[in-house]
Design an enzyme around this catalytic site. Sequence first.
Site, PDB file in Angstrom:
ATOM      1  N   ARG A  63      -0.173   7.557  -2.795  1.00 25.34           N
ATOM      2  CA  ARG A  63       0.187   8.684  -1.915  1.00 25.34           C
ATOM      3  C   ARG A  63       1.646   9.076  -2.102  1.00 25.34           C
ATOM      4  O   ARG A  63       1.992  10.241  -2.121  1.00 25.34           O
ATOM      5  CB  ARG A  63      -0.089   8.305  -0.450  1.00 25.34           C
ATOM      6  CG  ARG A  63      -1.547   8.493  -0.070  1.00 25.34           C
ATOM      7  CD  ARG A  63      -1.853   7.844   1.247  1.00 25.34           C
ATOM      8  NE  ARG A  63      -1.808   6.392   1.140  1.00 25.34           N
ATOM      9  CZ  ARG A  63      -1.581   5.578   2.159  1.00 25.34           C
ATOM     10  NH1 ARG A  63      -1.368   6.067   3.354  1.00 25.34           N
ATOM     11  NH2 ARG A  63      -1.579   4.280   1.966  1.00 25.34           N
ATOM     12  N   HIS A  68       2.914   3.305  -8.906  1.00 29.20           N
ATOM     13  CA  HIS A  68       2.763   1.882  -9.243  1.00 29.20           C
ATOM     14  C   HIS A  68       3.986   1.381 -10.019  1.00 29.20           C
ATOM     15  O   HIS A  68       4.441   0.261  -9.820  1.00 29.20           O
ATOM     16  CB  HIS A  68       1.495   1.659 -10.069  1.00 29.20           C
ATOM     17  CG  HIS A  68       0.229   2.019  -9.331  1.00 29.20           C
ATOM     18  ND1 HIS A  68       0.018   1.677  -8.016  1.00 29.20           N
ATOM     19  CD2 HIS A  68      -0.888   2.694  -9.722  1.00 29.20           C
ATOM     20  CE1 HIS A  68      -1.180   2.125  -7.630  1.00 29.20           C
ATOM     21  NE2 HIS A  68      -1.737   2.746  -8.647  1.00 29.20           N
ATOM     22  N   ASN A 123       1.396   3.379  -2.877  1.00 28.68           N
ATOM     23  CA  ASN A 123       1.967   3.826  -4.159  1.00 28.68           C
ATOM     24  C   ASN A 123       1.416   5.183  -4.582  1.00 28.68           C
ATOM     25  O   ASN A 123       2.162   6.076  -4.994  1.00 28.68           O
ATOM     26  CB  ASN A 123       1.619   2.837  -5.280  1.00 28.68           C
ATOM     27  CG  ASN A 123       2.352   1.527  -5.151  1.00 28.68           C
ATOM     28  OD1 ASN A 123       3.306   1.424  -4.388  1.00 28.68           O
ATOM     29  ND2 ASN A 123       1.914   0.527  -5.898  1.00 28.68           N
ATOM     30  N   LEU A 141      11.300 -20.184  -4.737  1.00 28.71           N
ATOM     31  CA  LEU A 141      10.244 -19.353  -4.141  1.00 28.71           C
ATOM     32  C   LEU A 141       8.964 -19.536  -4.940  1.00 28.71           C
ATOM     33  O   LEU A 141       9.003 -19.587  -6.176  1.00 28.71           O
ATOM     34  CB  LEU A 141      10.664 -17.870  -4.191  1.00 28.71           C
ATOM     35  CG  LEU A 141       9.653 -16.879  -3.621  1.00 28.71           C
ATOM     36  CD1 LEU A 141       9.672 -16.911  -2.085  1.00 28.71           C
ATOM     37  CD2 LEU A 141       9.946 -15.444  -4.080  1.00 28.71           C
ATOM     38  N   ARG A 172      -0.397   9.202  -9.909  1.00 25.44           N
ATOM     39  CA  ARG A 172      -0.430   8.008  -9.058  1.00 25.44           C
ATOM     40  C   ARG A 172       0.240   6.801  -9.718  1.00 25.44           C
ATOM     41  O   ARG A 172       0.912   6.016  -9.062  1.00 25.44           O
ATOM     42  CB  ARG A 172      -1.889   7.663  -8.721  1.00 25.44           C
ATOM     43  CG  ARG A 172      -2.544   8.639  -7.755  1.00 25.44           C
ATOM     44  CD  ARG A 172      -4.032   8.305  -7.591  1.00 25.44           C
ATOM     45  NE  ARG A 172      -4.226   6.918  -7.207  1.00 25.44           N
ATOM     46  CZ  ARG A 172      -4.107   6.463  -5.964  1.00 25.44           C
ATOM     47  NH1 ARG A 172      -3.851   7.291  -4.992  1.00 25.44           N
ATOM     48  NH2 ARG A 172      -4.288   5.189  -5.695  1.00 25.44           N
ATOM     49  N   GLU A 225       0.990 -13.594  12.053  1.00 21.63           N
ATOM     50  CA  GLU A 225       1.459 -12.413  12.772  1.00 21.63           C
ATOM     51  C   GLU A 225       1.293 -11.225  11.821  1.00 21.63           C
ATOM     52  O   GLU A 225       1.460 -11.357  10.603  1.00 21.63           O
ATOM     53  CB  GLU A 225       2.937 -12.569  13.150  1.00 21.63           C
ATOM     54  CG  GLU A 225       3.226 -13.759  14.032  1.00 21.63           C
ATOM     55  CD  GLU A 225       2.593 -13.643  15.420  1.00 21.63           C
ATOM     56  OE1 GLU A 225       2.329 -12.527  15.879  1.00 21.63           O
ATOM     57  OE2 GLU A 225       2.357 -14.707  16.034  1.00 21.63           O
ATOM     58  N   ARG A 262     -11.806   2.056  -8.745  1.00 17.39           N
ATOM     59  CA  ARG A 262     -10.914   3.208  -8.991  1.00 17.39           C
ATOM     60  C   ARG A 262     -11.194   3.797 -10.374  1.00 17.39           C
ATOM     61  O   ARG A 262     -11.819   3.140 -11.214  1.00 17.39           O
ATOM     62  CB  ARG A 262      -9.458   2.737  -8.931  1.00 17.39           C
ATOM     63  CG  ARG A 262      -9.094   2.325  -7.533  1.00 17.39           C
ATOM     64  CD  ARG A 262      -7.624   2.110  -7.370  1.00 17.39           C
ATOM     65  NE  ARG A 262      -7.356   1.859  -5.971  1.00 17.39           N
ATOM     66  CZ  ARG A 262      -6.169   1.965  -5.393  1.00 17.39           C
ATOM     67  NH1 ARG A 262      -5.122   2.327  -6.107  1.00 17.39           N
ATOM     68  NH2 ARG A 262      -6.017   1.724  -4.115  1.00 17.39           N
ATOM     69  N   ASP A 270       0.824  -1.201   0.000  1.00 17.65           N
ATOM     70  CA  ASP A 270       0.000   0.000   0.000  1.00 17.65           C
ATOM     71  C   ASP A 270       0.864   1.260   0.000  1.00 17.65           C
ATOM     72  O   ASP A 270       1.979   1.250   0.531  1.00 17.65           O
ATOM     73  CB  ASP A 270      -0.895  -0.022   1.249  1.00 17.65           C
ATOM     74  CG  ASP A 270      -2.110   0.870   1.095  1.00 17.65           C
ATOM     75  OD1 ASP A 270      -2.349   1.370  -0.030  1.00 17.65           O
ATOM     76  OD2 ASP A 270      -2.824   1.077   2.089  1.00 17.65           O
ATOM     77  N   LEU A 304      -6.783  -5.711   7.101  1.00 17.07           N
ATOM     78  CA  LEU A 304      -6.479  -6.806   6.177  1.00 17.07           C
ATOM     79  C   LEU A 304      -7.113  -6.614   4.802  1.00 17.07           C
ATOM     80  O   LEU A 304      -6.690  -7.259   3.839  1.00 17.07           O
ATOM     81  CB  LEU A 304      -6.930  -8.149   6.762  1.00 17.07           C
ATOM     82  CG  LEU A 304      -6.038  -8.699   7.884  1.00 17.07           C
ATOM     83  CD1 LEU A 304      -6.596 -10.012   8.427  1.00 17.07           C
ATOM     84  CD2 LEU A 304      -4.598  -8.924   7.389  1.00 17.07           C
ATOM     85  N   SER A 305      -8.137  -5.765   4.715  1.00 19.70           N
ATOM     86  CA  SER A 305      -8.736  -5.436   3.425  1.00 19.70           C
ATOM     87  C   SER A 305      -9.054  -6.663   2.566  1.00 19.70           C
ATOM     88  O   SER A 305      -8.682  -6.720   1.389  1.00 19.70           O
ATOM     89  CB  SER A 305      -7.818  -4.479   2.650  1.00 19.70           C
ATOM     90  OG  SER A 305      -7.619  -3.291   3.367  1.00 19.70           O
ATOM     91  N   ASP A 362     -12.151  -4.977  -5.059  1.00 17.17           N
ATOM     92  CA  ASP A 362     -12.729  -3.643  -4.826  1.00 17.17           C
ATOM     93  C   ASP A 362     -11.979  -2.545  -5.583  1.00 17.17           C
ATOM     94  O   ASP A 362     -12.481  -1.430  -5.721  1.00 17.17           O
ATOM     95  CB  ASP A 362     -12.732  -3.327  -3.322  1.00 17.17           C
ATOM     96  CG  ASP A 362     -13.775  -4.155  -2.586  1.00 17.17           C
ATOM     97  OD1 ASP A 362     -14.843  -4.419  -3.191  1.00 17.17           O
ATOM     98  OD2 ASP A 362     -13.515  -4.560  -1.440  1.00 17.17           O
TER      99      ASP A 362
HETATM  100  C1  FPP Z   1      -1.670   0.068  -3.540  1.00 14.94           C
HETATM  101  O1  FPP Z   1      -1.289   1.404  -3.546  1.00 14.94           O
HETATM  102  C2  FPP Z   1      -1.086  -0.627  -4.679  1.00 14.94           C
HETATM  103  C3  FPP Z   1      -1.760  -1.139  -5.752  1.00 14.94           C
HETATM  104  C4  FPP Z   1      -3.229  -1.075  -5.913  1.00 14.94           C
HETATM  105  C5  FPP Z   1      -1.056  -1.783  -6.851  1.00 14.94           C
HETATM  106  C6  FPP Z   1       0.102  -2.603  -6.409  1.00 14.94           C
HETATM  107  C7  FPP Z   1       0.747  -3.202  -7.555  1.00 14.94           C
HETATM  108  C8  FPP Z   1       2.081  -3.252  -7.753  1.00 14.94           C
HETATM  109  C9  FPP Z   1       3.075  -2.683  -6.839  1.00 14.94           C
HETATM  110  C10 FPP Z   1       2.608  -3.917  -8.940  1.00 14.94           C
HETATM  111  C11 FPP Z   1       2.729  -5.423  -8.809  1.00 14.94           C
HETATM  112  C12 FPP Z   1       2.724  -6.002 -10.160  1.00 14.94           C
HETATM  113  C13 FPP Z   1       3.445  -7.027 -10.666  1.00 14.94           C
HETATM  114  C14 FPP Z   1       3.164  -7.527 -12.017  1.00 14.94           C
HETATM  115  C15 FPP Z   1       4.521  -7.678  -9.928  1.00 14.94           C
HETATM  116  P1  FPP Z   1      -2.430   2.493  -3.560  1.00 14.94           P
HETATM  117  O2  FPP Z   1      -2.633   2.955  -4.964  1.00 14.94           O
HETATM  118  O3  FPP Z   1      -3.656   1.958  -2.903  1.00 14.94           O
HETATM  119  O4  FPP Z   1      -1.781   3.614  -2.715  1.00 14.94           O
HETATM  120  P2  FPP Z   1      -2.559   4.713  -1.878  1.00 14.94           P
HETATM  121  O5  FPP Z   1      -3.167   4.019  -0.695  1.00 14.94           O
HETATM  122  O6  FPP Z   1      -1.449   5.624  -1.502  1.00 14.94           O
HETATM  123  O7  FPP Z   1      -3.572   5.336  -2.764  1.00 14.94           O
END
Ligand code: FPP
Length: 239
Positions: A23, A36, A21, A130, A32, A202, A70, A19, A190-191, A66
């Site tokens: 902000r 990402h 990205n 992994l 935004r 944990e 967006r 979480d 946990l959303s 959910d």
């Molecule tokens: C939450 O930040 C993040 C996401 C909804 C996207 C996360 C995806 C990635 C980091 C890419 C992973 C992809 C691959 C293919 C490995 P947010 O936008 O909810 O942030 P905010 O709470 O600050 O608005």
Amino acid sequence: MSPRPYTDTQPMHVAIIMDGNGRWATQRAMPRVAGHRVGVEVVRKVVEHAPTLGITTLTLYAFSSDNWRRPATEVSTLMRLFRSRLVSEVPRLLDNNVRLTAIGRRDRLPLALADALGEAEEKTARGTTLHMRLAIDYSARDEILRAAQRLASVSEATREDFGRALGGEYDSRPAPDVDLVIRTGGERRLSDFLLWECAYAELYFTDVMWPEFGPKDLESAVEYFQKRDRRFGALSAAG
Ligand code: FPP
């Protein structure tokens, strides 16, 4: 990448809610989606560092069911980003002996992304260092509901049957229970993520935004885990 031998104080299955990205980018006057893009680079670093800490399964919450709410432009950019990175990262996953699978619904994803997921799963199927599970269009409650529907005709289904039915549509080998959940970005919830598998997990929350999360932060989370006394409802050794 040489994995450390497993000891019972190391988390084997770590699940991350990535979480912050948006902000992080907004704070820097960037769109935004720039957050990402950086977030994907962080995924790569974390995936490569995790086995050195004894982690064998890593589940990453990339897109919740959910998140469809967006703005359409953010959703479509994310879908394109997932697809392009899935295609470009496969050779690196193979080099690192990582097996990738996805959990969540696939029928609502753009076809090109669903195809890329299938291909990445096929190509990396023999990875043993992994198991990286990408949660896309994922909702734990929906998954639990689907498992219940699948088992409706089975009399006296066990917890194990239920665990196997979760996500079983696309992955016949269920992941072990989650040992440690990490959530970045300052929120403490946990959303709708892995609610069944997290029964005894944990929980580690950090204010660090996902684009700034790094190997050291992963180590801090593992250190936190190692200090916990996991009793699973019983009494501790000390009584
Ligand atoms: C939450 O930040 C993040 C996401 C909804 C996207 C996360 C995806 C990635 C980091 C890419 C992973 C992809 C691959 C293919 C490995 P947010 O936008 O909810 O942030 P905010 O709470 O600050 O608005």
